[in-house]
Structure formats: structure tokens, C-alpha cells
Design an enzyme around this catalytic site. Structure first.
Site, PDB file in Angstrom:
ATOM      1  N   ARG A  47      13.792  13.830 -34.800  1.00  0.00           N
ATOM      2  CA  ARG A  47      12.934  14.683 -35.639  1.00  0.00           C
ATOM      3  C   ARG A  47      11.611  14.848 -34.907  1.00  0.00           C
ATOM      4  NH1 ARG A  47      11.536  14.076 -41.978  1.00  0.00           N
ATOM      5  NH2 ARG A  47      13.548  15.102 -42.037  1.00  0.00           N
TER       6      ARG A  47
ATOM      7  N   ARG B 131      14.539   9.671 -46.118  1.00  0.00           N
ATOM      8  CA  ARG B 131      15.954   9.996 -46.314  1.00  0.00           C
ATOM      9  C   ARG B 131      16.697  10.313 -45.019  1.00  0.00           C
ATOM     10  NH1 ARG B 131      13.331  10.673 -50.784  1.00  0.00           N
ATOM     11  NH2 ARG B 131      11.753  11.406 -49.365  1.00  0.00           N
ATOM     12  N   THR B 132      16.121  11.183 -44.215  1.00  0.00           N
ATOM     13  CA  THR B 132      16.858  11.644 -43.031  1.00  0.00           C
ATOM     14  C   THR B 132      17.050  10.478 -42.063  1.00  0.00           C
ATOM     15  OG1 THR B 132      15.756  13.750 -43.363  1.00  0.00           O
ATOM     16  CG2 THR B 132      16.976  13.487 -41.323  1.00  0.00           C
TER      17      THR B 132
ATOM     18  N   LYS C  89       1.074   5.760 -23.951  1.00  0.00           N
ATOM     19  CA  LYS C  89       0.447   5.682 -22.625  1.00  0.00           C
ATOM     20  C   LYS C  89       0.458   7.031 -21.914  1.00  0.00           C
ATOM     21  CE  LYS C  89       3.272   2.073 -21.964  1.00  0.00           C
ATOM     22  NZ  LYS C  89       4.032   1.008 -21.301  1.00  0.00           N
TER      23      LYS C  89
ATOM     24  N   HIS D 189      16.433  22.464 -40.232  1.00  0.00           N
ATOM     25  CA  HIS D 189      16.820  21.113 -40.622  1.00  0.00           C
ATOM     26  C   HIS D 189      18.324  21.191 -40.940  1.00  0.00           C
ATOM     27  CE1 HIS D 189      16.654  17.131 -42.069  1.00  0.00           C
ATOM     28  NE2 HIS D 189      15.635  17.180 -42.899  1.00  0.00           N
TER      29      HIS D 189
HETATM   30  N1   CP Z   1      14.710  15.760 -47.014  1.00  0.00           N
HETATM   31  C1   CP Z   1      14.095  15.102 -46.024  1.00  0.00           C
HETATM   32  O1   CP Z   1      14.095  15.547 -44.862  1.00  0.00           O
HETATM   33  O2   CP Z   1      13.503  13.932 -46.410  1.00  0.00           O
HETATM   34  P1   CP Z   1      12.724  12.921 -45.462  1.00  0.00           P
HETATM   35  O3   CP Z   1      11.516  13.667 -44.936  1.00  0.00           O
HETATM   36  O4   CP Z   1      12.385  11.750 -46.335  1.00  0.00           O
HETATM   37  O5   CP Z   1      13.643  12.573 -44.341  1.00  0.00           O
END
Ligand code: CP
Length: 359
Positions: A139, A89-90, A118, A172
Site C-alpha cells: 500500500r 483491515r487491508t 536513511k 484499491h
Molecule cells: N478498507 C480499508 O482499506 O481499510 P484499512 O485502511 O483499515 O485497510
């Protein structure tokens, strides 16, 4: 307005999150983010502005002409999606948000396909991406990496904004934004979000979405928070310390059914066993009573909502999926609109979009 170039990393990293906020802003109003790192950067007026902007983008995008207009807004910009933890999703909603606004994108989703394989450090990877792109959406399992890189890039010859798409077990922020947008939309014709009761359930210890959303809910008046979890996975002290400091009413519970009866929104979360040690500690925790099924659905108010950041395992039974109170699918799509709004705001396009002629 203070800037990250005015301060050493040691000075900056020692500050509290609210104190850091003005250093991360675009500088025009002291709040609109340049770097987006944590929930503390969003106050109530900014949240309301972003929700309005997301509504506006959603509306404009409905017509072909509107969608083509939006695609022109940031067609001169490029965004890098650097995801060194799994995501559906993110990753995809940020990608779609970039596409809506016309940004072209690049991505690294697996260190094995980049020069990290590497031996290149995460830090050098981000510096490399900043050479080619105008924004880095990242992320990482490393708590604090996004913040460190925001400072590094601001103090480099190629400063570009960092957008934290999930940092370790910590924060998040864009998930919390989409959660707020979903709550605001859910209650907009029913008296609003102020004064509501939000129940969090599941792995509240290691869920970064919980920490970020719990904080954003403090920006609304009189929102009560109930944390329902097995004792081993209850919400950590740093989250409740913030609620104590802000005088927010909250309680900790092991009884989901009792909490659901009081809830306007139930926010279910998955057991985050990717953070277990080698012994797989989560498997020994009894989570049987922390799942939302037909019995809990029967107890939920007629205008209550069920949310989940997803992915889910069995925390929400499939029988809930077609109930009108199940908001988790819409929540996911809301992520695309609010992320488009955030990206537009980061690049200073908020007014351009709000005032454009599409009605
Ligand atoms: N909610 C969320 O962060 O989903 P993903 O891990 O699929 O990005």
C-alpha cells in the site's frame, strides 16, 4: 501471451488499463493475475471463480483437518507486507489470508523503521523485499508505484508478484473484490447481483475503493449506479467516462434519502481528508446530508444492504450496527476469504484447492 519482459516501461505505462491486463496475468488463461494492480484485470468469469474459491476456502477452513490442509498449500512461500500508509483491515486481512494458506510473512508498516529513513527510495525498498520474499503486498500513497514495481520486478532476476493493497487516490482492487464478494453473497439466494441498484455516498472524488468497485460492477448485467455526494466531492470524470463507454446507467445526486429508496445496496464512504492541502479544505464542505442514520434505514428495502469499506467516522450511525442489513462487519471478514482466494490463484493453487477431498 504477452509478457512484461517483452515491452519497455514507457510502452507499457502508455497503454490503457484493459490493454495492460494480459501482460499482468499468469499466462495460462490470460486473465488470472500474476501481478494484481487494478480492477480492470477482473472479468466476470474470473470474479465468479474467485468467489467460488473463497467459498471453498471458507468451508474447508471450518474443520481442524481442513485448516491444517490449507496451511500446507503455500507453506513453502513467503509474503512481504509493505504498507507505507496506515491500515487496519487491508493489512490484517492480507496477513490472515497468508496465515490461512500457510505463507510466512514479513512487514514494514512505517518508513521510520526501514532504511527509507536513511534515504532509500521506495523502488529500492521493493527490490530489497523481492530478494527475500515470494510476493509483495503493498500500500502506498504514490499512485502508479505498484505498477512501476510490477514492471521492474518482472524485468529483474528475481520476479515476484506485486499485489496492490491501495495506491494513492487511484485504485484499491482487493477492496473491490471483497465488496463484490459481499454483494454476491448478499444476493445469492435473492436472484443475484445483476439488475441491482448500487448507491455510492460520501467522498466519491478521492475514494479509491469507489473507482475500483464502480468498475467491477460494470462486469454485471444492468447494475445501475447512483453517486450521492456534495458537489465538491462528486465522482470524478474518469469514472463516469468508463460508465458512458460501457453504456452503464448511472446518475449523480445530492439527495441520499431519495437514492436510498431506490437502492439494493448503499455503499457509504468516509471524507478522505488525508488528501487535503494545508488549508484543510474538507472542513469547509457541508457533509450533513451525506450520512446514513435511522431515517435512511427506515427507507431502505427490507432486503437491501448497507456497506462501507471502513474505517468510518460518523457516516453510518451506530444505531444501524445491529440491523441485519448492516453488512460492513461481514464485508470486512469477507476480505480475508477473497484475499486468500486471490493469493491462492496468483500462485496457481486454485484447482488444487477446488478439487481437494474436503467436502
Ligand atoms: N478498507 C480499508 O482499506 O481499510 P484499512 O485502511 O483499515 O485497510
Amino acid at each position: 501471451m504477452p509478457r512484461l519482459t517483452d515491452i519497455t516501461w514507457d510502452e507499457f505505462s502508455a497503454m490503457g488499463l484493459e490493454e495492460k491486463t494480459p501482460y499482468l496475468s499468469r499466462g495460462d488463461d490470460g486473465m488470472t493475475p500474476y501481478h494484481t494492480l487494478f480492477a480492470q484485470q477482473f472479468d466476470r468469469p474470473l470474479l465468479e471463480r474467485l468467489c467460488e474459491l473463497a467459498n471453498r476456502i471458507r468451508f474447508i477452513n471450518k474443520s481442524r483437518e481442513g485448516a491444517m490442509y490449507l496451511k500446507s498449500v503455500l507453506a513453502h512461500k513467503r509474503a512481504m507486507l509493505y504498507f507505507s500508509q496506515p491500515s487496519s483491515r487491508t493489512f490484517l486481512s492480507h496477513l490472515a489470508a497468508c496465515q490461512i494458506l500457510g505463507l510466512t510473512t514479513g512487514s514494514v508498516r512505517d518508513a521510520a523503521t526501514s532504511s527509507e529513513f536513511k534515504g532509500e527510495s521506495n523502488e529500492d525498498s521493493v527490490r530489497t523485499f523481492s530478494s527475500y520474499f515470494d510476493m509483495i503486498i503493498m500500500r502506498s500513497p504514490r499512485q502508479g508505484l505498484a505498477e512501476k514495481m510490477a514492471w521492474e520486478l518482472s524485468n529483474s532476476s528475481r520476479p515476484v508478484p506485486i499485489l496492490n493493497a491501495g495506491s494513492g487516490k487511484d485504485q484499491h482492487p482487493t477492496q473491490a473484490l471483497l465488496d463484490i464478494y459481499t454483494l454476491v453473497r448478499s444476493f445469492e439466494t435473492k436472484g443475484g447481483l445483476d439488475g441491482r441498484t448500487v448507491v455510492f455516498c460520501g467522498d466519491l472524488l478521492r475514494g479509491r475503493t469507489v473507482r475500483s468497485l464502480s468498475y467491477l460492477l460494470t462486469r454485471f448485467d444492468g447494475v445501475r449506479q447512483i453517486f450521492v455526494a456534495p458537489r465538491e466531492l462528486q465522482v470524478p470524470d474518469d469514472v463516469t467516462a468508463v460508465l458512458d463507454a460501457k453504456g452503464v446507467e448511472y446518475s449523480l445526486s445530492g439527495n441520499l434519502k431519495a437514492a436510498v429508496k431506490e437502492a439494493d445496496a448503499v455503499y457509504m464512504t468516509r471524507i478522505q481528508d488525508e488528501w487535503d492541502g494545508t488549508k484543510g479544505e474538507s472542513a469547509a464542505i457541508d457533509t450533513t446530508h451525506f450520512k446514513f442514520g435511522a431515517e435512511e434505514l427506515a427507507l431502505l428495502k427490507s432486503d437491501g444492504v448497507i456497506m462501507h469499506p471502513l474505517p468510518r467516522r460518523d457516516e453510518i450511525a451506530l444505531c444501524c450496527d445491529h440491523d441485519p442489513r448492516a453488512m460492513y462487519w461481514r464485508q470486512m471478514r469477507n476480505g480475508m476469504w477473497i484475499r486468500a482466494a486471490l493469493i491462492a490463484a496468483v500462485f496457481g493453487c486454485e484447482r488444487t484447492i477446488m478439487e481437494c477431498g474436503y467436502r
